[in-house]
Every structure is written in C-alpha cells, then in structure tokens.
Motif scaffolding. Sequence first.
Motif, PDB file in Angstrom:
ATOM      1  N   MET A 108       0.715  -1.250   0.072  1.00  0.00           N
ATOM      2  CA  MET A 108       0.040   0.139   0.032  1.00  0.00           C
ATOM      3  C   MET A 108       0.691   1.154   0.037  1.00  0.00           C
ATOM      4  O   MET A 108       0.288   2.435   0.055  1.00  0.00           O
ATOM      5  CB  MET A 108      -0.914   0.052   1.331  1.00  0.00           C
ATOM      6  N   LYS A 114       0.682  -7.680   1.959  1.00  0.00           N
ATOM      7  CA  LYS A 114      -0.562  -7.207   2.039  1.00  0.00           C
ATOM      8  C   LYS A 114      -1.163  -6.857   0.681  1.00  0.00           C
ATOM      9  O   LYS A 114      -2.005  -6.065   0.640  1.00  0.00           O
ATOM     10  CB  LYS A 114      -0.630  -5.761   2.917  1.00  0.00           C
ATOM     11  N   ASP A 170      -3.279  -8.675  -0.670  1.00  0.00           N
ATOM     12  CA  ASP A 170      -4.540  -9.423  -0.409  1.00  0.00           C
ATOM     13  C   ASP A 170      -5.913  -8.231  -0.412  1.00  0.00           C
ATOM     14  O   ASP A 170      -6.837  -8.340  -0.717  1.00  0.00           O
ATOM     15  CB  ASP A 170      -4.909 -10.279   0.695  1.00  0.00           C
ATOM     16  N   GLY A 171      -5.251  -6.837  -0.236  1.00  0.00           N
ATOM     17  CA  GLY A 171      -6.326  -5.990  -0.226  1.00  0.00           C
ATOM     18  C   GLY A 171      -6.388  -5.300  -1.576  1.00  0.00           C
ATOM     19  O   GLY A 171      -6.225  -6.044  -2.792  1.00  0.00           O
ATOM     20  N   ASP A 172      -6.949  -4.113  -1.718  1.00  0.00           N
ATOM     21  CA  ASP A 172      -7.254  -3.528  -3.063  1.00  0.00           C
ATOM     22  C   ASP A 172      -6.284  -2.384  -3.782  1.00  0.00           C
ATOM     23  O   ASP A 172      -6.295  -1.776  -4.525  1.00  0.00           O
ATOM     24  CB  ASP A 172      -8.666  -3.155  -3.273  1.00  0.00           C
ATOM     25  N   ALA A 173      -5.154  -2.388  -2.852  1.00  0.00           N
ATOM     26  CA  ALA A 173      -4.000  -1.615  -3.400  1.00  0.00           C
ATOM     27  C   ALA A 173      -3.554  -2.112  -4.707  1.00  0.00           C
ATOM     28  O   ALA A 173      -3.405  -3.330  -5.030  1.00  0.00           O
ATOM     29  CB  ALA A 173      -2.828  -1.680  -2.393  1.00  0.00           C
ATOM     30  N   GLU A 210      -3.034 -12.719   6.262  1.00  0.00           N
ATOM     31  CA  GLU A 210      -2.501 -12.832   7.489  1.00  0.00           C
ATOM     32  C   GLU A 210      -2.190 -14.336   7.922  1.00  0.00           C
ATOM     33  O   GLU A 210      -1.118 -14.460   8.978  1.00  0.00           O
ATOM     34  CB  GLU A 210      -3.404 -12.224   8.567  1.00  0.00           C
TER      35      GLU A 210
END
Lengths: 277, 296
Positions: free
Chosen positions: B223, B248, B250-253, B276
């Motif tokens: 991110m 990370k 897995d987010g939408d960054a 995680e």
Amino acid sequence: ARGRPVDQELLEELEEALIMADVGVNATSLIMARITEVIKKQRPQDSSKVQDILKDELVNLLTIPAHPLDPSSAKPFVIMVTGVNGVGKTTTIAKLANYWKNQNFSPLLVAADTFRAAAIDQLVLWGERIRVPVIKQQPGADPSAVVYDALEAAISRKHDLVIVDTAGRMHTRVNLMEELKKINRVISKKLPGAPHETLLVIDATTGQNALSQARLFKEAVGISGLVVTKLDGTAKGGTVIALCHELGVPIRFIGVGEGLDDIEPFDPVAFVEALLG
Amino acid sequence: MFENLTARFEKVFRFLKGQGKLTEANIKEALREVRLALLEADVNYRVVKDFVSRIQERAVGQEVMSSLTPGQQVIKIVHEELIKLLGEKAEPLSLKGPSPVTVLLVGLQGSGKTTTAAKLALKLKKDGRHPCLVPADVYRPAAIEQLRVLAGQVGVPCYEPGQGESPESIVKAALNYAGSQRCDTLIVDTAGRLHIDRDLMEELRRLKQILSPEEILLVVDAMTGQDAVNVAEAFHKELSITGVILTKLDGDARGGAALSVRAVTGCPIKFVGVGEKLDALEIFHPDRMSSRILGM
Ligand SMILES: Nc1nc2c(ncn2[C@@H]2O[C@H](COP(=O)(O)OP(=O)(O)OP(=O)(O)O)[C@@H](O)[C@H]2O)c(=O)[nH]1
Ligand SMILES: Nc1nc2c(ncn2[C@@H]2O[C@H](COP(=O)(O)OP(=O)(O)OP(=O)(O)O)[C@@H](O)[C@H]2O)c(=O)[nH]1
Ligand SMILES: [K+]
Ligand SMILES: [Mg+2]
Ligand SMILES: [Mg+2]
C-alpha cells in the motif's frame, strides 16, 4: 524559490511536489485548478506568494468543521480504534491513554485484537508501562465479548475513558468488517451513544489506497476522526488531504515516532508546511 | 474506482475510427493516460517519467503507427515494458552455502517482517529444509513473543533470547543454536526502523557483518505510496539487499510500489504476502503485477 517569476514552470513544480507527497492525481488537479484561479485574480508577482496561496488552499481542505474530541463529554467516553494491518493502532492507543492520563483522566484499555499473535501481550506491556489497566481474554476469544466485559468493568470501576484496540484488517474483507460492525453494535447496545469516537488510523507512508480504506471503514462503522502515524519518516501523508475533503472527517492526532510522547494534536498549518517543505 | 486503462484508451482512440490514422498527437494523449494510471497506482513520479519516455520511444515507432488497432498496440507495449521492469520471471530464494544459511528480513515499522519470517519458515519447512526463527527485535513490545507464537504455529524452533540481550548477541548465539537444533536455515526477524534512523541502520550493518546472510530481504507494504523509492534506496545503499517481499497484496492496493522499488534497487521481488495466515505467501508473478498496476 523566492523572487522567481510566476510561470508555467513554477506551477509544474508545485504539481510535482503535491504528487510526490501522495496527494494523488485527482486532488492535485483540483488544487491546481483552484490556485490557478486565485492567481488569475490576485496576479501575484512573486513565487513565494504562490506558495502562500497553495498553503492556504491545503490548510482549507484540511480544516474540517467537527465536534472536538473531548473525553470529558461522556462517562465513560468510549473510543474505538480501527485500521488496516500494521498502521500503528496499538501504539497510538498507548500514546493516547498516556496523553489523557497526564490530563487526569482514568483510561481503561481493551485488548479486542484477539487474533494477531501476541497482540494482547503487546497491549498489556504498554498498559504496564503507563500504568493503565487492560481488559483481556484468551487469544482467539470473541472480540465483542471482550468489549462487553470491558464496558461492564469501566462502568463499575468508574473509568472516564475506554479505548478499544481492534485487530488490523483489510477493509476489503467482508467478514472481518462484519466483525467490526458487531463490536460497534455491542458497544452502542451496552452504552447508548457510544462509541463516542471511532478513529481510523492511517499510515503516512500509504499511497492512494488510503482513500479506499477510509471509504470502507466509514461505511462499516462511521469514522469520526483520523490519526496519521509515522510522520517522523520521509513520507508526507498527503493522501489525507483528499480523504478529509471527501469524507468530511477531521484529523485528530498525528504520530511522530514509536515512543509514548510521540503524538501531537493535529495542526493543519504545521502539517502543510512539512508537506511542502 | 479507477478507470481501467483500456477504457481510457478507447476514449483517446475513439475518434480515430472515422479517420483511421494515427498521429504523434494522439499517441501523446495515450501516454498521458498511461502516466495518470501509473501515478494513481502509486508508482513513483520519477519512475513514471522514465517509464513513459521509454514507452514513447517504442510507441512512435513503426509497430504502432502502422497498426490497425493502435490502442491495443500501445497497451501491449506498456504491458511488455512493465513486465520487463518488474523482472520477467519469478526468482527463487538463494540458499546456497554452508549451513546454516541465513535470511535477514528488514524494513519499515509494520511492513510485515515478523509475519513474513514465519511464512518463510513454513514454506522452507514444506520444501524439506529445517529452518529456525531468530527474534532480533528487542524494541517493540512483545515482538519476541509474537515470533515465538508464530514459530509454534509453524512447528519450527525459535531462539530464546536472554533478558536484555542485544540484537548482535542474539544473532551470534543463534548461529550456535542452529547447530544444536540441526537447523540448516536461519530466518532473522529484525525491528522495524526508519531508513533515516542512523543508529538503527548501523545496527543492521552490524547484524549483516555477523551473519553474512545469503539473502537480505526488504519487506515492503504494497500500500506504500511515493515514499517507497526513498525507503528502498536507503536500505539498499546501506545493506545491498538481495530481494524484496511485497506484503498485504490481499487488499485492493494497486501496488505501484513494486515498480518503484524494483526500479531503484534493481533487486527482484521474490514473494508476495496475500493475507495474515501463515500460508498466505506466494511467488511473485510480474505479469499479474503488471495487470494489477494498470488496473486491468
Ligand atoms: N516511526 C513510527 N513508527 C510507529 C508509529 N506508530 C507506530 N509505529 C510502529 O509501527 C509498528 C506497528 O505498530 P502497531 O501499533 O503494532 O500497529 P497496529 O496497527 O496495532 O498493527 P496490527 O495490530 O498488527 O494491525 C510498530 O513497530 C510501532 O512501533 C509512528 O508514529 N512512527
Ligand atoms: N492482510 C495482510 N496482513 C498482513 C500481511 N503480512 C502481514 N500482515 C499483518 O500486518 C501487521 C503487521 O505485521 P508484522 O509482521 O507484525 O509487521 P512487522 O514488520 O514485523 O512490524 P514491526 O516489527 O512493528 O516493524 C499484522 O497485523 C500482520 O498480521 C499480508 O500479506 N496481508
Ligand atoms: K505500513
Ligand atoms: Mg495492533
Ligand atoms: Mg515485527
């Protein structure tokens, strides 16, 4: 840059500075359009005047009308702290508890991150360091149950202030956001009107994804304030300009280090000066 | 939320349909869209500048000018160049040399080092190696406990530091500990630190000297925005890192930091963190990353 002519090159440099500070393409065009208009009207001769115009514009965008964050306005005053993974929630909670303890409030901390390895131990160690009690259960316990217990304890022990540490979670994980909503419901059921403040912690090194984070956390639990952490590094945190503007949520505090005293109430002028400096 | 690059290109090239002719002017317009897409994906400003001028060179060449589908052609070039910059193919960990081979994880606060250390241990264990975790973060409250708990979940040994033991002393002792535990690989977790913190950067240099790590991996949060280049440059200058792990995802960054970090260090991105859980570590795929950055 003082004494430079006000020309296209100067404007391009300012635009570059905004992008490099993570202000983002859209917010940057909006800001540049506005200051271009002011420049047309005021016709400044000096580049330093243009800097001032830009500063004013940014400070404007960061000044959000809102209730002050005042823990004496309810008893107990309940604060829920949320955000994606690793942004600095737990550390910020320790700093805030210490900050308000020094103003003679009696905080109670709630270890509602029962998921991440040693998250409970981390909060307990901070609690010992600042001599503030921590309500906790076993790792893996239902966070809502921990929060419920904590509110009972806060009421019976007459604490002024309850700060709830939640597990870091990706804003895109629907079930984890549901879990957060549940914590929220448990709090307001037990104490109507609470939580009185729901903070979203944003890491200053974050780029444009901060907007998505803020939108989804706000949608889930209604964010009332932001904390911007890690401003002691070289990241400027400019993403919060678009964020404050879009969501109408004020920045409450900034984090400037890993120590207990490394927290400051948000000052838009200082923030903008650091951003452009 | 983000306008897909294809959609943007359609706008740029739409008026061509009647005309059927490509000019330098509309290539320029298309490149402007590429630039915006990359900036929105958090690729560093300077990296974008270099990248776009490279694309421009190719785009004004024959292959696009003579194409019937110039939009597609430019997108293809952008993709190709992005993949080239991101590193063509996945690169595995290098674990040569006498036992114990050491992997040192470094990075900013909260980037995901401790979690990634445990993920790597699990991966190596599955590969038939005998890893051991080493907690060299003596600053963050409960950092050692965090690694110990994760080591328990993975089922690998974790060195137990004494009260007040320094990071230098921990890693020295861990080298012997590895022998006693019959471990062939040490995975060393370090405290998060700012790249401008001279004392703590100096500490990493000392750890490097003691361990002679085969891999020094910079753990970077996907991110991260424009600052990624400063961070990567400083860690690389100080330590000569051998690779990067991007967490990370897995987010939408959009993950433009991948491009920035790769561009300023030239080091391969070896793995990506996608959750995680301890099995949420994947090999880096430059082609997928390229599509993700472009939002397509
Ligand atoms: N430099 C700097 N580091 C900070 C700041 N705030 C927190 N940190 C560090 O960031 C790291 C993560 O902080 P935590 O408080 O554990 O973050 P968290 O959001 O609770 O993390 P999770 O619970 O795992 O999601 C730690 O190493 C902190 O010391 C800050 O303002 N500046
Ligand atoms: N969603 C997600 N979370 C991750 C990933 N990797 C790590 N995390 C989370 O990010 C947070 C920080 O991870 P840590 O491993 O504690 O980070 P760190 O770099 O060791 O932090 P410091 O030691 O404080 O510098 C934790 O909540 C982790 O569970 C990932 O790939 N995806
Ligand atoms: K981070
Ligand atoms: Mg935490
Ligand atoms: Mg750690």
